[in-house]
Design a protein around this motif. Sequence first.
Motif, PDB file in Angstrom:
ATOM      1  N   LEU A 151      23.373  33.479  84.169  1.00 39.36           N
ATOM      2  CA  LEU A 151      21.945  33.740  84.311  1.00 39.36           C
ATOM      3  C   LEU A 151      21.432  33.172  85.626  1.00 39.36           C
ATOM      4  CD1 LEU A 151      20.655  32.743  80.744  1.00 39.36           C
ATOM      5  CD2 LEU A 151      21.411  35.009  81.527  1.00 39.36           C
ATOM      6  N   SER A 152      20.349  33.745  86.121  1.00 39.61           N
ATOM      7  CA  SER A 152      19.676  33.172  87.287  1.00 39.61           C
ATOM      8  C   SER A 152      18.890  31.937  86.840  1.00 39.61           C
ATOM      9  CB  SER A 152      18.724  34.201  87.896  1.00 39.61           C
ATOM     10  OG  SER A 152      17.635  34.438  87.008  1.00 39.61           O
ATOM     11  N   GLY A 153      18.409  31.166  87.830  1.00 36.83           N
ATOM     12  CA  GLY A 153      17.619  29.988  87.496  1.00 36.83           C
ATOM     13  C   GLY A 153      16.368  30.334  86.718  1.00 36.83           C
ATOM     14  N   GLY A 154      15.698  31.430  87.096  1.00 38.04           N
ATOM     15  CA  GLY A 154      14.498  31.855  86.387  1.00 38.04           C
ATOM     16  C   GLY A 154      14.799  32.300  84.972  1.00 38.04           C
ATOM     17  N   GLU A 155      15.931  32.976  84.776  1.00 41.21           N
ATOM     18  CA  GLU A 155      16.310  33.409  83.430  1.00 41.21           C
ATOM     19  C   GLU A 155      16.620  32.212  82.543  1.00 41.21           C
ATOM     20  OE1 GLU A 155      18.229  37.802  84.476  1.00 41.21           O
ATOM     21  OE2 GLU A 155      19.489  36.001  84.545  1.00 41.21           O
ATOM     22  N   ARG A 156      17.280  31.216  83.104  1.00 42.79           N
ATOM     23  CA  ARG A 156      17.559  30.006  82.324  1.00 42.79           C
ATOM     24  C   ARG A 156      16.266  29.319  81.919  1.00 42.79           C
ATOM     25  NH1 ARG A 156      22.761  27.045  85.266  1.00 42.79           N
ATOM     26  NH2 ARG A 156      23.897  28.961  85.736  1.00 42.79           N
ATOM     27  N   GLN A 157      15.312  29.298  82.829  1.00 42.66           N
ATOM     28  CA  GLN A 157      14.043  28.649  82.517  1.00 42.66           C
ATOM     29  C   GLN A 157      13.333  29.382  81.377  1.00 42.66           C
ATOM     30  OE1 GLN A 157      11.445  28.021  85.971  1.00 42.66           O
ATOM     31  NE2 GLN A 157      11.294  25.893  85.297  1.00 42.66           N
ATOM     32  N   ARG A 158      13.402  30.698  81.374  1.00 39.13           N
ATOM     33  CA  ARG A 158      12.766  31.467  80.293  1.00 39.13           C
ATOM     34  C   ARG A 158      13.521  31.316  78.980  1.00 39.13           C
ATOM     35  NH1 ARG A 158      12.360  37.310  82.111  1.00 39.13           N
ATOM     36  NH2 ARG A 158      13.833  36.743  83.767  1.00 39.13           N
ATOM     37  N   VAL A 159      14.846  31.164  79.035  1.00 41.89           N
ATOM     38  CA  VAL A 159      15.607  30.881  77.813  1.00 41.89           C
ATOM     39  C   VAL A 159      15.150  29.553  77.222  1.00 41.89           C
ATOM     40  CG1 VAL A 159      17.889  30.258  76.913  1.00 41.89           C
ATOM     41  CG2 VAL A 159      17.637  32.254  78.390  1.00 41.89           C
ATOM     42  N   GLY A 160      14.914  28.569  78.095  1.00 44.35           N
ATOM     43  CA  GLY A 160      14.412  27.283  77.618  1.00 44.35           C
ATOM     44  C   GLY A 160      13.068  27.415  76.928  1.00 44.35           C
ATOM     45  N   SER A 180      10.907  28.215  88.790  1.00 41.26           N
ATOM     46  CA  SER A 180      11.969  29.126  89.246  1.00 41.26           C
ATOM     47  C   SER A 180      11.599  30.597  89.068  1.00 41.26           C
ATOM     48  CB  SER A 180      13.269  28.837  88.480  1.00 41.26           C
ATOM     49  OG  SER A 180      13.726  27.532  88.713  1.00 41.26           O
ATOM     50  N   LEU A 181      10.322  30.876  88.776  1.00 39.78           N
ATOM     51  CA  LEU A 181       9.916  32.248  88.468  1.00 39.78           C
ATOM     52  C   LEU A 181       9.086  32.858  89.593  1.00 39.78           C
ATOM     53  CD1 LEU A 181       8.855  31.835  84.716  1.00 39.78           C
ATOM     54  CD2 LEU A 181      11.118  32.327  85.662  1.00 39.78           C
ATOM     55  N   ASP A 182       9.250  34.162  89.784  1.00 38.36           N
ATOM     56  CA  ASP A 182       8.397  34.863  90.725  1.00 38.36           C
ATOM     57  C   ASP A 182       7.001  34.996  90.117  1.00 38.36           C
ATOM     58  OD1 ASP A 182       8.028  37.540  89.313  1.00 38.36           O
ATOM     59  OD2 ASP A 182      10.217  37.499  89.459  1.00 38.36           O
ATOM     60  N   PRO A 183       5.982  35.316  90.916  1.00 38.16           N
ATOM     61  CA  PRO A 183       4.603  35.320  90.408  1.00 38.16           C
ATOM     62  C   PRO A 183       4.386  36.194  89.171  1.00 38.16           C
ATOM     63  CG  PRO A 183       4.575  35.393  92.790  1.00 38.16           C
ATOM     64  CD  PRO A 183       6.022  35.531  92.383  1.00 38.16           C
ATOM     65  N   ALA A 184       4.967  37.391  89.144  1.00 37.71           N
ATOM     66  CA  ALA A 184       4.762  38.275  87.994  1.00 37.71           C
ATOM     67  C   ALA A 184       5.398  37.687  86.733  1.00 37.71           C
ATOM     68  CB  ALA A 184       5.329  39.660  88.288  1.00 37.71           C
ATOM     69  N   ARG A 185       6.635  37.219  86.856  1.00 35.84           N
ATOM     70  CA  ARG A 185       7.309  36.607  85.712  1.00 35.84           C
ATOM     71  C   ARG A 185       6.590  35.342  85.267  1.00 35.84           C
ATOM     72  NH1 ARG A 185      10.335  40.180  83.014  1.00 35.84           N
ATOM     73  NH2 ARG A 185      12.052  41.027  84.243  1.00 35.84           N
ATOM     74  N   LEU A 208       1.850  21.612  85.513  1.00 35.12           N
ATOM     75  CA  LEU A 208       1.953  22.786  86.384  1.00 35.12           C
ATOM     76  C   LEU A 208       1.652  22.415  87.826  1.00 35.12           C
ATOM     77  CD1 LEU A 208       0.060  25.428  84.206  1.00 35.12           C
ATOM     78  CD2 LEU A 208       2.466  25.570  84.856  1.00 35.12           C
ATOM     79  N   HIS A 209       2.421  22.986  88.755  1.00 29.97           N
ATOM     80  CA  HIS A 209       2.098  22.909  90.175  1.00 29.97           C
ATOM     81  C   HIS A 209       1.209  24.091  90.581  1.00 29.97           C
ATOM     82  CE1 HIS A 209       3.953  19.437  91.901  1.00 29.97           C
ATOM     83  NE2 HIS A 209       5.150  19.726  91.420  1.00 29.97           N
ATOM     84  N   GLN A 210       1.266  25.163  89.797  1.00 35.25           N
ATOM     85  CA  GLN A 210       0.512  26.373  90.125  1.00 35.25           C
ATOM     86  C   GLN A 210      -0.922  26.222  89.598  1.00 35.25           C
ATOM     87  OE1 GLN A 210       3.419  26.209  88.594  1.00 35.25           O
ATOM     88  NE2 GLN A 210       4.899  27.318  89.837  1.00 35.25           N
ATOM     89  N   VAL A 211      -1.823  25.809  90.469  1.00 31.95           N
ATOM     90  CA  VAL A 211      -3.199  25.529  90.064  1.00 31.95           C
ATOM     91  C   VAL A 211      -3.886  26.777  89.537  1.00 31.95           C
ATOM     92  CG1 VAL A 211      -5.453  24.738  90.872  1.00 31.95           C
ATOM     93  CG2 VAL A 211      -3.372  23.585  91.644  1.00 31.95           C
ATOM     94  N   ASP A 212      -3.691  27.910  90.208  1.00 28.74           N
ATOM     95  CA  ASP A 212      -4.340  29.141  89.759  1.00 28.74           C
ATOM     96  C   ASP A 212      -3.899  29.519  88.339  1.00 28.74           C
ATOM     97  OD1 ASP A 212      -5.884  29.519  91.990  1.00 28.74           O
ATOM     98  OD2 ASP A 212      -4.447  30.812  93.009  1.00 28.74           O
ATOM     99  N   ALA A 213      -2.614  29.339  88.039  1.00 25.12           N
ATOM    100  CA  ALA A 213      -2.117  29.649  86.696  1.00 25.12           C
ATOM    101  C   ALA A 213      -2.742  28.732  85.663  1.00 25.12           C
ATOM    102  CB  ALA A 213      -0.591  29.532  86.664  1.00 25.12           C
ATOM    103  N   ALA A 214      -2.881  27.464  85.999  1.00 24.51           N
ATOM    104  CA  ALA A 214      -3.510  26.519  85.073  1.00 24.51           C
ATOM    105  C   ALA A 214      -4.956  26.907  84.793  1.00 24.51           C
ATOM    106  CB  ALA A 214      -3.448  25.107  85.655  1.00 24.51           C
TER     107      ALA A 214
END
Length: 271
Positions: A151-160, A180-185, A208-214
């Motif tokens: 799996l990619s790093g992003g896929e592993r993160q989503r499995v978690g 490890s995820l792109d903006p859409a994911r 979260l580091h992504q302020v807009d997402a928070a």
Amino acid sequence: MRLQLNQVAARHPASRPGSTAALCGVDLQVAAGEHVAVIGPSGAGKTTLLQVMACALPPASGDYALGDHHPWRLSTRALHRLRGQLFLAPQVPPLPPRQRVVTAVLAGRLPAMGLASSLRSLFYPSDIPAAYEALSRFDLDDKLFERVDRLSGGERQRVGLARALLAPARLWLVDEPLSSLDPARARQALATLVACAQERGITLVTSLHQVDAALAQFPRIVGLRDGKIAFDLPTADVTQERLDRLYEGELPGEPVAVQAGAPPAVVMHCR
């Protein structure tokens, strides 16, 4: 599950003796079923805060209460049972590389299983449809029988994150789930996590580091800097000025942007 920290100080397990505490006199209350995002610059103490909440790290001073319990006053067996009601998702999921994804996801149920059932599940997954359903929430159902190391790093993160949907937990503590995820994911994964927690009445605390997402997904924001709470506010009251002060010196000349009109949440239903 509600939680309360009173004047909690804590040190990171890897810190040197005599070093500055990662958390310094933190007072924080989270009501049962509430959703809170913790933001702040790197090194602010966000991961340490989640580890204290997850009963993985005892406070150096102060008091921590989880529901009606004070975890570090319990017996070893009682503390183990209490931890079974929590789900901590670290930034890098602890997934054995040669394990199948279906087994990794079903491991979320281990706190509710006996020893014999736990060992059996390593070789004979007990509820493949449940694992498939959890993975489908994160668009990973096609990876059901894939090996984790493929799996990619992003896929592993989503499995978690998919593990959380099967965990017998009333409190989800999620550390940097979008790194490890792109903006859409990232938007989809966070919306799914929040929707499932809301439908089940689960308390959710996410760093979260992504302020807009928070700002887009959480009704309450806690700003952490230098191990102290800089602000604890409803999302509507988090201004550009407060964010600039929170991240001052982290991004020279680049204020943390608050977009006018947060991006619409992706509505995901959890079954």
